[in-house]
Design an enzyme around this catalytic site. Structure first.
Site, PDB file in Angstrom:
ATOM      1  N   SER A 152       0.839  -1.201   0.000  1.00 55.65           N
ATOM      2  CA  SER A 152       0.000   0.000   0.000  1.00 55.65           C
ATOM      3  C   SER A 152       0.870   1.245   0.000  1.00 55.65           C
ATOM      4  CB  SER A 152      -0.849  -0.020   1.275  1.00 55.65           C
ATOM      5  OG  SER A 152      -1.446   1.233   1.481  1.00 55.65           O
ATOM      6  N   TYR A 208      -1.737  -1.140  10.949  1.00 51.84           N
ATOM      7  CA  TYR A 208      -2.017  -1.635   9.593  1.00 51.84           C
ATOM      8  C   TYR A 208      -0.812  -1.369   8.683  1.00 51.84           C
ATOM      9  CZ  TYR A 208      -3.622  -1.616   4.764  1.00 51.84           C
ATOM     10  OH  TYR A 208      -3.704  -1.830   3.406  1.00 51.84           O
ATOM     11  N   LYS A 229       2.111  -3.959   6.801  1.00 54.96           N
ATOM     12  CA  LYS A 229       2.526  -3.987   5.390  1.00 54.96           C
ATOM     13  C   LYS A 229       4.054  -3.837   5.276  1.00 54.96           C
ATOM     14  CE  LYS A 229      -1.464  -4.507   3.402  1.00 54.96           C
ATOM     15  NZ  LYS A 229      -1.794  -5.807   2.802  1.00 54.96           N
TER      16      LYS A 229
HETATM   17  P1  NAD Z   1     -11.104  -6.879   1.099  1.00 47.08           P
HETATM   18  O1  NAD Z   1     -11.329  -6.891   2.563  1.00 47.08           O
HETATM   19  O2  NAD Z   1     -12.249  -6.623   0.202  1.00 47.08           O
HETATM   20  O3  NAD Z   1     -10.413  -8.247   0.648  1.00 47.08           O
HETATM   21  C1  NAD Z   1      -9.570  -9.008   1.495  1.00 47.08           C
HETATM   22  C2  NAD Z   1     -10.057 -10.433   1.442  1.00 47.08           C
HETATM   23  O4  NAD Z   1      -9.217 -11.242   2.260  1.00 47.08           O
HETATM   24  C3  NAD Z   1     -11.485 -10.595   1.981  1.00 47.08           C
HETATM   25  O5  NAD Z   1     -12.231 -11.358   1.053  1.00 47.08           O
HETATM   26  C4  NAD Z   1     -11.305 -11.330   3.298  1.00 47.08           C
HETATM   27  O6  NAD Z   1     -12.411 -12.165   3.582  1.00 47.08           O
HETATM   28  C5  NAD Z   1     -10.032 -12.104   3.035  1.00 47.08           C
HETATM   29  N1  NAD Z   1      -9.247 -12.444   4.226  1.00 47.08           N
HETATM   30  C6  NAD Z   1      -8.846 -11.603   5.220  1.00 47.08           C
HETATM   31  N2  NAD Z   1      -8.118 -12.276   6.122  1.00 47.08           N
HETATM   32  C7  NAD Z   1      -8.026 -13.564   5.681  1.00 47.08           C
HETATM   33  C8  NAD Z   1      -7.383 -14.717   6.179  1.00 47.08           C
HETATM   34  N3  NAD Z   1      -6.703 -14.706   7.333  1.00 47.08           N
HETATM   35  N4  NAD Z   1      -7.496 -15.866   5.479  1.00 47.08           N
HETATM   36  C9  NAD Z   1      -8.190 -15.906   4.311  1.00 47.08           C
HETATM   37  N5  NAD Z   1      -8.817 -14.839   3.802  1.00 47.08           N
HETATM   38  C10 NAD Z   1      -8.729 -13.673   4.481  1.00 47.08           C
HETATM   39  O7  NAD Z   1      -9.935  -5.818   0.807  1.00 47.08           O
HETATM   40  P2  NAD Z   1      -9.367  -5.298  -0.568  1.00 47.08           P
HETATM   41  O8  NAD Z   1      -9.679  -3.852  -0.652  1.00 47.08           O
HETATM   42  O9  NAD Z   1      -9.725  -6.174  -1.669  1.00 47.08           O
HETATM   43  O10 NAD Z   1      -7.800  -5.396  -0.254  1.00 47.08           O
HETATM   44  C11 NAD Z   1      -7.030  -6.503  -0.662  1.00 47.08           C
HETATM   45  C12 NAD Z   1      -5.600  -6.301  -0.195  1.00 47.08           C
HETATM   46  O11 NAD Z   1      -5.089  -5.079  -0.722  1.00 47.08           O
HETATM   47  C13 NAD Z   1      -5.436  -6.207   1.319  1.00 47.08           C
HETATM   48  O12 NAD Z   1      -4.260  -6.888   1.684  1.00 47.08           O
HETATM   49  C14 NAD Z   1      -5.296  -4.723   1.569  1.00 47.08           C
HETATM   50  O13 NAD Z   1      -4.545  -4.451   2.726  1.00 47.08           O
HETATM   51  C15 NAD Z   1      -4.556  -4.282   0.327  1.00 47.08           C
HETATM   52  N6  NAD Z   1      -4.774  -2.859   0.013  1.00 47.08           N
HETATM   53  C16 NAD Z   1      -6.058  -2.409  -0.155  1.00 47.08           C
HETATM   54  C17 NAD Z   1      -6.285  -1.055  -0.419  1.00 47.08           C
HETATM   55  C18 NAD Z   1      -7.692  -0.514  -0.582  1.00 47.08           C
HETATM   56  O14 NAD Z   1      -7.872   0.695  -0.507  1.00 47.08           O
HETATM   57  N7  NAD Z   1      -8.698  -1.316  -0.841  1.00 47.08           N
HETATM   58  C19 NAD Z   1      -5.192  -0.173  -0.533  1.00 47.08           C
HETATM   59  C20 NAD Z   1      -3.911  -0.682  -0.384  1.00 47.08           C
HETATM   60  C21 NAD Z   1      -3.709  -2.024  -0.101  1.00 47.08           C
HETATM   61  C1  UD1 Z   2      -6.906   5.428   3.824  1.00 45.77           C
HETATM   62  C2  UD1 Z   2      -5.981   4.876   4.865  1.00 45.77           C
HETATM   63  C3  UD1 Z   2      -4.770   4.281   4.166  1.00 45.77           C
HETATM   64  C4  UD1 Z   2      -5.193   3.231   3.151  1.00 45.77           C
HETATM   65  C5  UD1 Z   2      -6.161   3.891   2.162  1.00 45.77           C
HETATM   66  C6  UD1 Z   2      -6.680   2.954   1.126  1.00 45.77           C
HETATM   67  C7  UD1 Z   2      -6.378   6.250   6.861  1.00 45.77           C
HETATM   68  C8  UD1 Z   2      -5.785   7.257   7.782  1.00 45.77           C
HETATM   69  N1  UD1 Z   2      -5.610   5.936   5.794  1.00 45.77           N
HETATM   70  O1  UD1 Z   2      -6.201   6.396   3.133  1.00 45.77           O
HETATM   71  O2  UD1 Z   2      -3.885   3.713   5.089  1.00 45.77           O
HETATM   72  O3  UD1 Z   2      -4.066   2.719   2.459  1.00 45.77           O
HETATM   73  O4  UD1 Z   2      -7.265   4.421   2.900  1.00 45.77           O
HETATM   74  O5  UD1 Z   2      -7.514   2.001   1.723  1.00 45.77           O
HETATM   75  O6  UD1 Z   2      -7.447   5.712   7.086  1.00 45.77           O
HETATM   76  N2  UD1 Z   2     -12.232  11.774   3.385  1.00 45.77           N
HETATM   77  C9  UD1 Z   2     -13.215  12.671   3.762  1.00 45.77           C
HETATM   78  N3  UD1 Z   2     -14.366  12.168   4.289  1.00 45.77           N
HETATM   79  C10 UD1 Z   2     -14.604  10.839   4.450  1.00 45.77           C
HETATM   80  C11 UD1 Z   2     -13.589   9.930   4.046  1.00 45.77           C
HETATM   81  C12 UD1 Z   2     -12.408  10.423   3.532  1.00 45.77           C
HETATM   82  O7  UD1 Z   2     -13.048  13.876   3.632  1.00 45.77           O
HETATM   83  O8  UD1 Z   2     -15.679  10.440   4.941  1.00 45.77           O
HETATM   84  C13 UD1 Z   2     -10.986  12.301   2.783  1.00 45.77           C
HETATM   85  C14 UD1 Z   2      -9.733  11.954   3.557  1.00 45.77           C
HETATM   86  O9  UD1 Z   2      -9.452  12.927   4.508  1.00 45.77           O
HETATM   87  C15 UD1 Z   2      -8.693  11.888   2.411  1.00 45.77           C
HETATM   88  C16 UD1 Z   2      -9.492  11.418   1.209  1.00 45.77           C
HETATM   89  O10 UD1 Z   2     -10.855  11.688   1.512  1.00 45.77           O
HETATM   90  O11 UD1 Z   2      -8.210  13.179   2.134  1.00 45.77           O
HETATM   91  C17 UD1 Z   2      -9.340   9.927   0.929  1.00 45.77           C
HETATM   92  O12 UD1 Z   2      -9.642   9.201   2.115  1.00 45.77           O
HETATM   93  P1  UD1 Z   2      -9.686   7.599   2.144  1.00 45.77           P
HETATM   94  O13 UD1 Z   2     -10.542   7.103   1.050  1.00 45.77           O
HETATM   95  O14 UD1 Z   2     -10.021   7.182   3.528  1.00 45.77           O
HETATM   96  O15 UD1 Z   2      -8.206   7.162   1.767  1.00 45.77           O
HETATM   97  P2  UD1 Z   2      -6.800   7.618   2.426  1.00 45.77           P
HETATM   98  O16 UD1 Z   2      -6.971   8.658   3.446  1.00 45.77           O
HETATM   99  O17 UD1 Z   2      -5.884   7.925   1.309  1.00 45.77           O
END
Ligand code: NAD
Ligand code: UD1
Length: 351
Positions: A131, A155, A159
């Site tokens: 991330s 979190y 990572k």
């Molecule tokens: P998500 O929660 O939709 O998907 C994660 C999946 O992993 C879920 O289906 C959950 O049931 C499964 N899971 C969790 N723990 C498990 C375990 N111990 N064993 C088996 N399955 C398990 O999240 P996502 O948004 O699809 O994210 C996927 C990955 O990407 C995560 O590792 C997350 O940290 C990373 N990531 C997500 C974002 C984001 O904004 N969505 C940003 C950066 C990184």
């Molecule tokens: C958040 C996480 C980050 C993670 C990323 C993607 C935090 C502090 N950081 O980041 O670790 O990798 O999500 O999953 O939670 N915002 C509003 N109102 C809201 C929600 C968000 O104004 O109700 C603003 C936030 O202040 C930010 C932007 O929208 O400026 C994006 O927010 P968000 O979608 O939560 O993502 P990140 O803050 O980038």
């Protein structure tokens, strides 16, 4: 190619989740067979039925926790994996400070258990979901992969710890040195949004969303009253936070590109930013969503959210040069697809 038997199997942990389900679609589109291991702690098996509806190919599914090594071994014994994509993990920043042990168990111990089984079965290719959170509060933007890494919450730390573990594993010269062929990509995602254009799969947050886009979408459809904009006094174009939003289908295509590049590169461990290189403010996002949906998104300005930073967007040149991938969908398309998903599935995957 449509028969499952002729497809190369790829293990997709967390494949029922938001990003994993979109990756399953793109793996199938590229001729692979996704074999999903997911404990469904934050998802529903319905997403995989929808993947089958979109593609005509049903992913293989095992409801297993990645910490359960015996069950994982059975999966590895059944399929001859070309590579593993590891999405399984927990992702709520706030919750990670309340229950850090669970985050380290799922995200760190889960990865160790997976890589131990991979080593037993000599499956060396791994793509890991990292991330942009690993860059902490960067000194400048855009952020490239050489920037220092830093984080302030469990979190983010989970990572960073996994990134370090995977780098150590890839460079290890231990007892099985002759055997060590680890080939690992760490993909640092910026802010994934949007949904598949079919409107059949998308983000289905449990409870009230923490992230901006799902919150905005639920305000637009009338499930939530108004958005709180967290701060308008940042040093940005309009004072609100700036992020690099990337269409989840672009992100999924980045994984297929990374997989194909693992077949060409030698052993080692490399990090790539997956972002668009563009930053948009909260208010720009609200305007774009209103335009795409034709609905109004009422908002109020609130205090800054603790831990938030002003600006975060990528330099994505390394992925372009080495993976031959770049994001192709713009903001308008992200919003249209997010809105289609929200409208067709007002309650996500539940009936
Ligand atoms: P998500 O929660 O939709 O998907 C994660 C999946 O992993 C879920 O289906 C959950 O049931 C499964 N899971 C969790 N723990 C498990 C375990 N111990 N064993 C088996 N399955 C398990 O999240 P996502 O948004 O699809 O994210 C996927 C990955 O990407 C995560 O590792 C997350 O940290 C990373 N990531 C997500 C974002 C984001 O904004 N969505 C940003 C950066 C990184
Ligand atoms: C958040 C996480 C980050 C993670 C990323 C993607 C935090 C502090 N950081 O980041 O670790 O990798 O999500 O999953 O939670 N915002 C509003 N109102 C809201 C929600 C968000 O104004 O109700 C603003 C936030 O202040 C930010 C932007 O929208 O400026 C994006 O927010 P968000 O979608 O939560 O993502 P990140 O803050 O980038």
């Amino acid at each position: 190619m449509s028969s499952s038997a002729s497809r190369s199997p790829i293990l997709v942990t967390g494949g029922a989740g938001f990003i994993g389900s979109h990756v399953c679609v793109e793996l199938i589109n590229s001729g692979y067979l996704p074999v999903v291991v997911d404990n469904l702690c934050n998802s529903s098996a319905e997403s995989l039925k929808r993947v089958a509806q979109i593609t005509g190919v049903t992913p293989v599914f095992y409801q297993i926790d990645v910490n359960d090594k015996d069950s994982l071994r059975k999966v590895f014994a059944t399929h001859s994996f070309e590579a593993v994509m590891h999405f399984a993990g927990l992702k709520a920043v706030g919750e990670s400070s309340q229950i850090p042990m669970k985050y380290y168990r799922y995200n760190v111990a889960g990865t160790l258990s997976l890589t131990e089984v991979m080593e037993e079965f000599k499956v060396w290719k791994l793509i890991f979901s990292s991330s942009a959170t690993v860059y902490g509060d960067p000194a400048s933007v855009p952020i490239d992969e050489g920037f220092p890494t830093f984080t302030t919450n469990p979190y983010g730390r989970s990572k960073l710890i996994v990134e370090d573990i995977l780098r150590d594993i890839a460079h290890s010269t231990g007892s099985s040195k002759a055997d060590n062929q680890w080939n690992i990509s760490l993909l640092r995602y910026f802010n994934p949004v949007g949904a598949h254009e079919s409107g059949l799969i998308g983000e289905d947050p449990a409870g009230i969303p923490n992230n901006l886009l799902p919150y905005v979408a639920q305000v637009a459809i009338g499930k939530l009253q108004q958005l709180s904009v967290y701060g308008n006094d940042y040093d940005t174009l309009d004072g609100t936070g700036v992020r690099d939003y990337i269409h989840v289908v672009d992100l999924a295509l980045g994984h297929v590109a990374a997989l194909q590049s693992l077949n060409k590169t030698g052993v080692g461990c490399r990090a790539y930013n997956l972002g668009t290189g563009c930053g948009y403010s909260v208010l720009q996002m609200v305007n774009a969503f209103e335009k795409a949906s034709g609905r109004s998104v009422p908002y109020k300005i609130s205090a800054r959210r603790p831990g938030d930073i002003a600006s975060c967007y990528s330099n994505a040149q390394k992925a372009k040069a080495e993976l031959g991938w770049e994001a192709k969908y713009g903001l308008e398309r992200m919003m249209q697809d997010a809105w289609r998903w929200q409208q067709k599935n007002p309650n996500g995957f539940s009936e």
